[in-house]
Design a protein around this motif. Sequence first.
Motif, PDB file in Angstrom:
ATOM      1  N   ASN A  23       0.831  -1.187   0.000  1.00 57.98           N
ATOM      2  CA  ASN A  23       0.000   0.000   0.000  1.00 57.98           C
ATOM      3  C   ASN A  23       0.866   1.239   0.000  1.00 57.98           C
ATOM      4  O   ASN A  23       1.682   1.430   0.885  1.00 57.98           O
ATOM      5  CB  ASN A  23      -0.833   0.019   1.275  1.00 57.98           C
ATOM      6  CG  ASN A  23      -2.259  -0.310   0.958  1.00 57.98           C
ATOM      7  OD1 ASN A  23      -2.650  -0.294  -0.197  1.00 57.98           O
ATOM      8  ND2 ASN A  23      -3.016  -0.613   1.977  1.00 57.98           N
ATOM      9  N   VAL A  24       0.657   2.064  -0.967  1.00 60.56           N
ATOM     10  CA  VAL A  24       1.420   3.299  -0.966  1.00 60.56           C
ATOM     11  C   VAL A  24       0.583   4.374  -0.283  1.00 60.56           C
ATOM     12  O   VAL A  24      -0.562   4.600  -0.646  1.00 60.56           O
ATOM     13  CB  VAL A  24       1.870   3.691  -2.395  1.00 60.56           C
ATOM     14  CG1 VAL A  24       0.977   3.094  -3.438  1.00 60.56           C
ATOM     15  CG2 VAL A  24       1.949   5.186  -2.553  1.00 60.56           C
ATOM     16  N   TYR A  37      -0.088   6.601  -6.182  1.00 50.71           N
ATOM     17  CA  TYR A  37      -0.801   6.943  -4.951  1.00 50.71           C
ATOM     18  C   TYR A  37      -2.112   7.676  -5.228  1.00 50.71           C
ATOM     19  O   TYR A  37      -2.175   8.546  -6.090  1.00 50.71           O
ATOM     20  CB  TYR A  37       0.080   7.830  -4.064  1.00 50.71           C
ATOM     21  CG  TYR A  37      -0.665   8.450  -2.913  1.00 50.71           C
ATOM     22  CD1 TYR A  37      -0.902   7.727  -1.755  1.00 50.71           C
ATOM     23  CD2 TYR A  37      -1.150   9.763  -3.006  1.00 50.71           C
ATOM     24  CE1 TYR A  37      -1.609   8.291  -0.698  1.00 50.71           C
ATOM     25  CE2 TYR A  37      -1.859  10.332  -1.960  1.00 50.71           C
ATOM     26  CZ  TYR A  37      -2.087   9.591  -0.816  1.00 50.71           C
ATOM     27  OH  TYR A  37      -2.781  10.147   0.217  1.00 50.71           O
ATOM     28  N   ILE A  38      -3.143   7.303  -4.500  1.00 52.37           N
ATOM     29  CA  ILE A  38      -4.350   8.115  -4.422  1.00 52.37           C
ATOM     30  C   ILE A  38      -4.817   8.103  -2.971  1.00 52.37           C
ATOM     31  O   ILE A  38      -4.649   7.112  -2.273  1.00 52.37           O
ATOM     32  CB  ILE A  38      -5.497   7.620  -5.333  1.00 52.37           C
ATOM     33  CG1 ILE A  38      -5.635   6.099  -5.212  1.00 52.37           C
ATOM     34  CG2 ILE A  38      -5.305   8.040  -6.760  1.00 52.37           C
ATOM     35  CD1 ILE A  38      -6.826   5.571  -5.957  1.00 52.37           C
ATOM     36  N   PRO A  39      -5.394   9.205  -2.519  1.00 51.41           N
ATOM     37  CA  PRO A  39      -5.788   9.297  -1.112  1.00 51.41           C
ATOM     38  C   PRO A  39      -6.819   8.229  -0.744  1.00 51.41           C
ATOM     39  O   PRO A  39      -7.606   7.795  -1.581  1.00 51.41           O
ATOM     40  CB  PRO A  39      -6.416  10.686  -1.013  1.00 51.41           C
ATOM     41  CG  PRO A  39      -5.933  11.442  -2.184  1.00 51.41           C
ATOM     42  CD  PRO A  39      -5.690  10.433  -3.257  1.00 51.41           C
ATOM     43  N   ASP A  40      -6.798   7.827   0.476  1.00 52.28           N
ATOM     44  CA  ASP A  40      -7.723   6.829   0.976  1.00 52.28           C
ATOM     45  C   ASP A  40      -8.931   7.529   1.603  1.00 52.28           C
ATOM     46  O   ASP A  40      -8.858   8.091   2.689  1.00 52.28           O
ATOM     47  CB  ASP A  40      -7.003   5.976   2.009  1.00 52.28           C
ATOM     48  CG  ASP A  40      -7.868   4.853   2.521  1.00 52.28           C
ATOM     49  OD1 ASP A  40      -9.092   5.044   2.632  1.00 52.28           O
ATOM     50  OD2 ASP A  40      -7.327   3.796   2.811  1.00 52.28           O
ATOM     51  N   LEU A  41     -10.040   7.496   0.907  1.00 51.78           N
ATOM     52  CA  LEU A  41     -11.229   8.206   1.378  1.00 51.78           C
ATOM     53  C   LEU A  41     -11.783   7.595   2.651  1.00 51.78           C
ATOM     54  O   LEU A  41     -12.443   8.264   3.446  1.00 51.78           O
ATOM     55  CB  LEU A  41     -12.303   8.188   0.298  1.00 51.78           C
ATOM     56  CG  LEU A  41     -11.955   8.904  -1.002  1.00 51.78           C
ATOM     57  CD1 LEU A  41     -13.125   8.872  -1.953  1.00 51.78           C
ATOM     58  CD2 LEU A  41     -11.556  10.341  -0.695  1.00 51.78           C
ATOM     59  N   ALA A  96     -10.065   6.326   5.159  1.00 51.61           N
ATOM     60  CA  ALA A  96      -9.342   6.885   6.301  1.00 51.61           C
ATOM     61  C   ALA A  96      -9.697   8.347   6.500  1.00 51.61           C
ATOM     62  O   ALA A  96      -9.823   8.830   7.631  1.00 51.61           O
ATOM     63  CB  ALA A  96      -7.839   6.730   6.099  1.00 51.61           C
TER      64      ALA A  96
END
Lengths: 341, 341
Positions: A13-14, A57-61, A63
């Motif tokens: 996981n990046v 990478y893409i932000p983790d919504l 979290a």
Amino acid sequence: MKTSAGPASFPANVTADDVAAAAGVSRWTVNRAFKKEASISPATREKVMTAARSLGYIPDLSAAALASARSNLVALLVDDFANPHKLVMLERLTRALRGRGWDTLLVNTLDRDDTAPALLNASQRRVDATILIGIQFDDEVLEAAHSARRFKKLIIFARTSENPDTISIAVDDVAATREIARYVTDRGYRRPLYVAGPRTVSAHLMRKETFLEFWRGRFGVEPDSVSVEAYDPILSAACSLELLETRPRSEHPDIIVCENDALALGVIDTIRHRLKLRVPEDIAVIGFDDVPQCESPNYRLTTYRQPLTEMANYLVDVLESTEAGNLDRTFEGQLIVRESA
Amino acid sequence: MKTSAGPASFPANVTADDVAAAAGVSRWTVNRAFKKEASISPATREKVMTAARSLGYIPDLSAAALASARSNLVALLVDDFANPHKLVMLERLTRALRGRGWDTLLVNTLDRDDTAPALLNASQRRVDATILIGIQFDDEVLEAAHSARRFKKLIIFARTSENPDTISIAVDDVAATREIARYVTDRGYRRPLYVAGPRTVSAHLMRKETFLEFWRGRFGVEPDSVSVEAYDPILSAACSLELLETRPRSEHPDIIVCENDALALGVIDTIRHRLKLRVPEDIAVIGFDDVPQCESPNYRLTTYRQPLTEMANYLVDVLESTEAGNLDRTFEGQLIVRESA
DNA sequence: ACGCCTTTTGCACGCGCGTGCAACACATTT
DNA sequence: AAATGTGTTGCACGCGCGTGCAAAAGGCGT
């Protein structure tokens, strides 16, 4: 997946930390780069985005939702999959929502007693709002919604509600029905039958009531009416057949006004194929919603179109609004005249 | 909400800690009480549940998803809202999923180029699987899916795919089409026209190919065929009209075999209302899916029904499975004979 | 070149729960 | 009565990111 031995073989996981290290900034700067209105210099943002792209990478919504008070997630509760209009609504709503950054949790309220559990289910996912586009809710259910944890906005879409704890986004049923009623009288129909759907405790459509009232006011008589237990063409076909075949032709209505198209389609099938009568010559029919089938040569249904796109956009406005005032709103639709009436 | 001054007036979020304090146990015991197969004594569980009920506590799935590797959330990507069968599929899938504890993220892939972004969107929510029930995906899109972060299972529902990185759950198109073709020949039809939907790079239905091959093998000639650019009755009505009206009656097909019902409905409309011909006497029609409208007296469409409930249940089995082997599976459906062929 | 103001960047803490293991209690065995 | 086993409970740490503020960097005028 078949190409890989297991989860371990996937790229780790990046996270924002990884990107931060690669770009030589702090993690917070990375997340800021992904926020629209964040205070960040264009150069830094570009540097971060480049690093993010190369790492995938893409932000983790998920979290993000946990950390903040917003999830950008709404629950859509649906209970009535027999009505083809639901598919249209789903399309318009998900389009408007996704276009503006909102995700949709589709919750099938499996049966009549499942609405409250479904509401709880939604609240477990931290949704920012719950949208009801069905019929199976009454004050009791709304009460359950309010006691649900983390409950925020409760939106009733395409249906008017006077419950002060909900936000209702709907077509102006009274104005629409009056327009329909005026059309009916102007075209000279004088023996209407009103076919309504199920009558729930709250969130009535006010269509039947308005029509009957209009007619009483105009002609001093109460028109016939009947209720079908669900907005399902099959049921309305059966129900209208049962009603009409017991009557002599002379006592038939000259027009059948239906609460919505789902009912109207079934009624037309009955008139044409069971009673072997003509629409509109023997009995005219008028609907509400303008589902795609209205256009079909089998129906050519005169109906009232709701401005769904506009309504869906307003719904997103409501989601993004923080105002405390009354956000209820009604819209004006449009009478679509075809050949059925 | 209108009855309250703002978020602050809501009861504070009740967490497992609150329940733990009320029940006199640790927070972990509280969460354990909510897990089916947890090791906990019945007495303790009862104590915890009582406290939870009185406080209105329910576990936060969003936080659970963050902490664990599972979210019990799947994304459903849909791109084709013109096909009424989609509504049926949505109903069956959400019913099976919710019945077994899974939530559904409905993602509208807005246009042809939006599939890859939609996939990314889903992965941002930590879904355990992504289900494709549309048509707009090819190997490129699947590739994008795999490079997406936290990507897990990619399920292609109601459509066969040979891509080794996906799990395909579908009806056995070859067997089904052969059954249809056999029925067509048995009933004496000899000049079929095959109406297919759009041809994508991968995930073909194999229906057209199978039918043509069957016919060649049986009669040594290649039947006529045509492709409609989407599974939309309106488009297939236009397309079939364009094709048929240029031909003399003698060159009309005696049966039109359609890749699915969405196409077949449009074709019937064209035959009956535009060409003023009879179905099945002049031209017969056969579909695939058994959408609700098939039953309508306007169509009475002979078609092939997929065992959607069974397929949906298997899909949940797949979600819950940890096996590494090939989980692809095909199902047998059933030819539903009505009057259209 | 200095001080002041504005913009940009960094950081401690917490969101609510799961994992994996250690500690503990109790019933059973010898 | 001690030892063994089984079932039950507690806990440190981390999941990935947002909030709110403090620190640093950059821009401007005199």
